[in-house]
Design a protein around this motif. Structure first.
Motif, PDB file in Angstrom:
ATOM      1  N   SER A  25       0.794  -1.228   0.000  1.00  0.00           N
ATOM      2  CA  SER A  25       0.000   0.000   0.000  1.00  0.00           C
ATOM      3  C   SER A  25       0.826   1.278   0.000  1.00  0.00           C
ATOM      4  O   SER A  25       0.251   2.374   0.019  1.00  0.00           O
ATOM      5  N   TYR A  26       2.174   1.170  -0.031  1.00  0.00           N
ATOM      6  CA  TYR A  26       2.997   2.372   0.101  1.00  0.00           C
ATOM      7  C   TYR A  26       4.207   2.393  -0.831  1.00  0.00           C
ATOM      8  O   TYR A  26       4.856   1.365  -1.049  1.00  0.00           O
ATOM      9  N   ILE A  27       4.501   3.585  -1.347  1.00  0.00           N
ATOM     10  CA  ILE A  27       5.750   3.898  -2.039  1.00  0.00           C
ATOM     11  C   ILE A  27       6.297   5.153  -1.380  1.00  0.00           C
ATOM     12  O   ILE A  27       5.551   6.104  -1.120  1.00  0.00           O
ATOM     13  N   VAL A  28       7.606   5.190  -1.102  1.00  0.00           N
ATOM     14  CA  VAL A  28       8.179   6.323  -0.384  1.00  0.00           C
ATOM     15  C   VAL A  28       9.328   6.942  -1.168  1.00  0.00           C
ATOM     16  O   VAL A  28      10.062   6.250  -1.892  1.00  0.00           O
ATOM     17  N   ASN A  29       9.464   8.252  -1.034  1.00  0.00           N
ATOM     18  CA  ASN A  29      10.636   8.978  -1.542  1.00  0.00           C
ATOM     19  C   ASN A  29      11.724   8.823  -0.476  1.00  0.00           C
ATOM     20  O   ASN A  29      11.544   9.265   0.664  1.00  0.00           O
ATOM     21  N   ILE A  30      12.838   8.184  -0.828  1.00  0.00           N
ATOM     22  CA  ILE A  30      13.828   7.826   0.189  1.00  0.00           C
ATOM     23  C   ILE A  30      14.432   9.035   0.897  1.00  0.00           C
ATOM     24  O   ILE A  30      14.912   8.915   2.019  1.00  0.00           O
ATOM     25  N   LYS A  31      14.386  10.196   0.278  1.00  0.00           N
ATOM     26  CA  LYS A  31      14.982  11.371   0.934  1.00  0.00           C
ATOM     27  C   LYS A  31      14.141  11.850   2.122  1.00  0.00           C
ATOM     28  O   LYS A  31      14.618  12.633   2.943  1.00  0.00           O
ATOM     29  N   TYR A  32      12.887  11.361   2.218  1.00  0.00           N
ATOM     30  CA  TYR A  32      12.040  11.754   3.343  1.00  0.00           C
ATOM     31  C   TYR A  32      12.047  10.734   4.485  1.00  0.00           C
ATOM     32  O   TYR A  32      11.380  10.945   5.496  1.00  0.00           O
ATOM     33  N   ILE A  33      12.776   9.640   4.320  1.00  0.00           N
ATOM     34  CA  ILE A  33      12.848   8.647   5.399  1.00  0.00           C
ATOM     35  C   ILE A  33      13.690   9.203   6.545  1.00  0.00           C
ATOM     36  O   ILE A  33      14.836   9.595   6.358  1.00  0.00           O
ATOM     37  N   LYS A  34      13.107   9.205   7.738  1.00  0.00           N
ATOM     38  CA  LYS A  34      13.812   9.705   8.921  1.00  0.00           C
ATOM     39  C   LYS A  34      14.331   8.563   9.780  1.00  0.00           C
ATOM     40  O   LYS A  34      15.480   8.576  10.240  1.00  0.00           O
ATOM     41  N   ARG A  35      13.489   7.549   9.990  1.00  0.00           N
ATOM     42  CA  ARG A  35      13.855   6.448  10.885  1.00  0.00           C
ATOM     43  C   ARG A  35      12.987   5.237  10.585  1.00  0.00           C
ATOM     44  O   ARG A  35      11.847   5.377  10.159  1.00  0.00           O
ATOM     45  N   ILE A  36      13.549   4.054  10.800  1.00  0.00           N
ATOM     46  CA  ILE A  36      12.795   2.810  10.638  1.00  0.00           C
ATOM     47  C   ILE A  36      12.869   2.031  11.944  1.00  0.00           C
ATOM     48  O   ILE A  36      13.958   1.729  12.434  1.00  0.00           O
ATOM     49  N   ASP A  37      11.707   1.704  12.495  1.00  0.00           N
ATOM     50  CA  ASP A  37      11.642   0.947  13.750  1.00  0.00           C
ATOM     51  C   ASP A  37      10.931  -0.382  13.535  1.00  0.00           C
ATOM     52  O   ASP A  37       9.957  -0.449  12.775  1.00  0.00           O
ATOM     53  N   PRO A  38      11.369  -1.454  14.221  1.00  0.00           N
ATOM     54  CA  PRO A  38      10.622  -2.717  14.176  1.00  0.00           C
ATOM     55  C   PRO A  38       9.257  -2.547  14.840  1.00  0.00           C
ATOM     56  O   PRO A  38       9.103  -1.770  15.784  1.00  0.00           O
ATOM     57  N   SER A  39       8.273  -3.281  14.323  1.00  0.00           N
ATOM     58  CA  SER A  39       6.939  -3.252  14.910  1.00  0.00           C
ATOM     59  C   SER A  39       6.273  -4.598  14.656  1.00  0.00           C
ATOM     60  O   SER A  39       5.660  -4.816  13.615  1.00  0.00           O
ATOM     61  N   GLY A  40       6.427  -5.519  15.593  1.00  0.00           N
ATOM     62  CA  GLY A  40       5.865  -6.853  15.412  1.00  0.00           C
ATOM     63  C   GLY A  40       6.530  -7.573  14.264  1.00  0.00           C
ATOM     64  O   GLY A  40       7.746  -7.692  14.200  1.00  0.00           O
ATOM     65  N   GLN A  41       5.729  -8.020  13.295  1.00  0.00           N
ATOM     66  CA  GLN A  41       6.239  -8.739  12.134  1.00  0.00           C
ATOM     67  C   GLN A  41       6.605  -7.811  10.973  1.00  0.00           C
ATOM     68  O   GLN A  41       7.027  -8.283   9.920  1.00  0.00           O
ATOM     69  N   SER A  42       6.455  -6.519  11.154  1.00  0.00           N
ATOM     70  CA  SER A  42       6.790  -5.569  10.099  1.00  0.00           C
ATOM     71  C   SER A  42       7.588  -4.411  10.703  1.00  0.00           C
ATOM     72  O   SER A  42       8.149  -4.526  11.793  1.00  0.00           O
ATOM     73  N   TYR A  43       7.627  -3.274  10.004  1.00  0.00           N
ATOM     74  CA  TYR A  43       8.408  -2.122  10.451  1.00  0.00           C
ATOM     75  C   TYR A  43       7.606  -0.849  10.202  1.00  0.00           C
ATOM     76  O   TYR A  43       6.709  -0.813   9.361  1.00  0.00           O
ATOM     77  N   ILE A  44       7.955   0.182  10.950  1.00  0.00           N
ATOM     78  CA  ILE A  44       7.334   1.485  10.771  1.00  0.00           C
ATOM     79  C   ILE A  44       8.393   2.458  10.259  1.00  0.00           C
ATOM     80  O   ILE A  44       9.495   2.537  10.811  1.00  0.00           O
ATOM     81  N   ILE A  45       8.053   3.202   9.199  1.00  0.00           N
ATOM     82  CA  ILE A  45       8.945   4.229   8.660  1.00  0.00           C
ATOM     83  C   ILE A  45       8.420   5.588   9.091  1.00  0.00           C
ATOM     84  O   ILE A  45       7.297   5.976   8.748  1.00  0.00           O
ATOM     85  N   TYR A  46       9.239   6.312   9.857  1.00  0.00           N
ATOM     86  CA  TYR A  46       8.898   7.683  10.250  1.00  0.00           C
ATOM     87  C   TYR A  46       9.505   8.638   9.223  1.00  0.00           C
ATOM     88  O   TYR A  46      10.607   8.416   8.716  1.00  0.00           O
ATOM     89  N   LEU A  47       8.777   9.709   8.943  1.00  0.00           N
ATOM     90  CA  LEU A  47       9.136  10.598   7.852  1.00  0.00           C
ATOM     91  C   LEU A  47       9.494  11.995   8.336  1.00  0.00           C
ATOM     92  O   LEU A  47       9.005  12.443   9.387  1.00  0.00           O
ATOM     93  N   ASN A  48      10.318  12.668   7.562  1.00  0.00           N
ATOM     94  CA  ASN A  48      10.641  14.067   7.843  1.00  0.00           C
ATOM     95  C   ASN A  48       9.450  14.960   7.526  1.00  0.00           C
ATOM     96  O   ASN A  48       8.649  14.656   6.638  1.00  0.00           O
ATOM     97  N   HIS A  49       9.319  16.059   8.262  1.00  0.00           N
ATOM     98  CA  HIS A  49       8.332  17.116   8.026  1.00  0.00           C
ATOM     99  C   HIS A  49       6.894  16.726   8.355  1.00  0.00           C
ATOM    100  O   HIS A  49       5.965  17.477   8.028  1.00  0.00           O
TER     101      HIS A  49
END
Length: 252
Positions: free
Chosen positions: A192-216
């Motif tokens: 369900s998601y496509i991201v612009n890599i320059k906006y990736i701030k942090r990636i954290d584990p979350s259960g069986q997947s991960y959460i990507i936090y974004l700038n701005h």
């Protein structure tokens, strides 16, 4: 540095090509000796350049290139073959070059120059993404697109302009939009998601997947295990286990 894929069933030649193009600034993200697997890897890794033999098992190089060009029209395709008779068919699908075996280094350097010209022209054309919504057609600079999400039976494009986030909604599917994106900066992270890599701030584990936090923004998106290896490839990260440790956090 261009992301390249090499599809050649002669293993020795394939390794030689990989070694040579890497010594000239390319990054080989996949090397394959099978036609069907080559197309799967193109869909998964989205290379910028494809070096491909015509005589491949399970699916010919011409067929692979036709399908790849239809799905990723900006892909630079270079045929490496011993067959002269397929040259016309190859250029019908906008092949950048057609190398006849055996070839020398000088011929390959000429090919590199053609690839540079082709990809530079493509990047000039791809500065803006045209998005059709219900009322109008909007042109958005690729650099300003933070991420794209499939949600509520439509596709939402999140754009950062004038220090605020706005959302443009369209009936175009995520898959259709993915084919029009600049794969230098956009990567699929989830169905369900496509991201612009320059906006990736942090990636954290979350259960069986991960959460990507974004700038701005306080918003976040998801990263599934399926797309984790391709994200590592984009970010030039090596991880034998293909996972981010439960305590570790990836910060960019």
């Amino acid at each position: 540095m261009y992301r390249a894929m090499v599809a050649e069933d002669d293993k020795d030649l394939r390794l030689s090509i990989c070694e040579f193009i890497e010594s000239n600034g390319y990054r080989v993200i996949a090397q394959i000796g099978d036609g069907k697997e080559a197309f799967r890897q193109i869909q998964r890794n989205k290379p910028e350049v494809l070096f491909i033999d015509i005589d491949l098992p399970n699916m010919s190089g011409i067929e692979v290139a036709k399908k790849a060009h239809a799905q990723f029209p900006h892909l630079a395709i270079v045929f490496i073959t011993g067959y002269r008779e397929y040259a016309y068919e190859a250029f019908q699908i906008d092949a950048v070059d057609y190398l006849i075996k055996p070839f020398n280094y000088e011929r390959f350097y000429d090919c590199f120059r053609k690839i540079d010209l082709y990809l530079n022209k493509e990047k000039e054309r791809m500065q803006f993404l045209a998005i059709q919504n219900r009322k109008s057609l909007e042109l958005v600079n690729y650099e300003n697109i933070m991420y794209i999400a499939s949600e509520n039976k439509c596709t939402s494009v999140y754009v950062f302009e004038e220090k605020k986030v706005k959302v443009i909604r369209t009936s175009e599917t995520l898959k259709e939009m993915e084919a029009r994106l600049d794969h230098d900066i956009f990567v699929r992270t989830h169905r369900s998601y496509i991201v612009n890599i320059k906006y990736i701030k942090r990636i954290d584990p979350s259960g069986q997947s991960y959460i990507i936090y974004l700038n701005h923004t306080s918003s976040f998106i998801y990263l599934s295990k399926t797309y984790l290896p391709s994200l590592y490839t984009y970010l030039c990260i090596k991880n034998k286990n293909n996972k981010i440790g439960s305590r570790a956090k990836a910060t960019f």
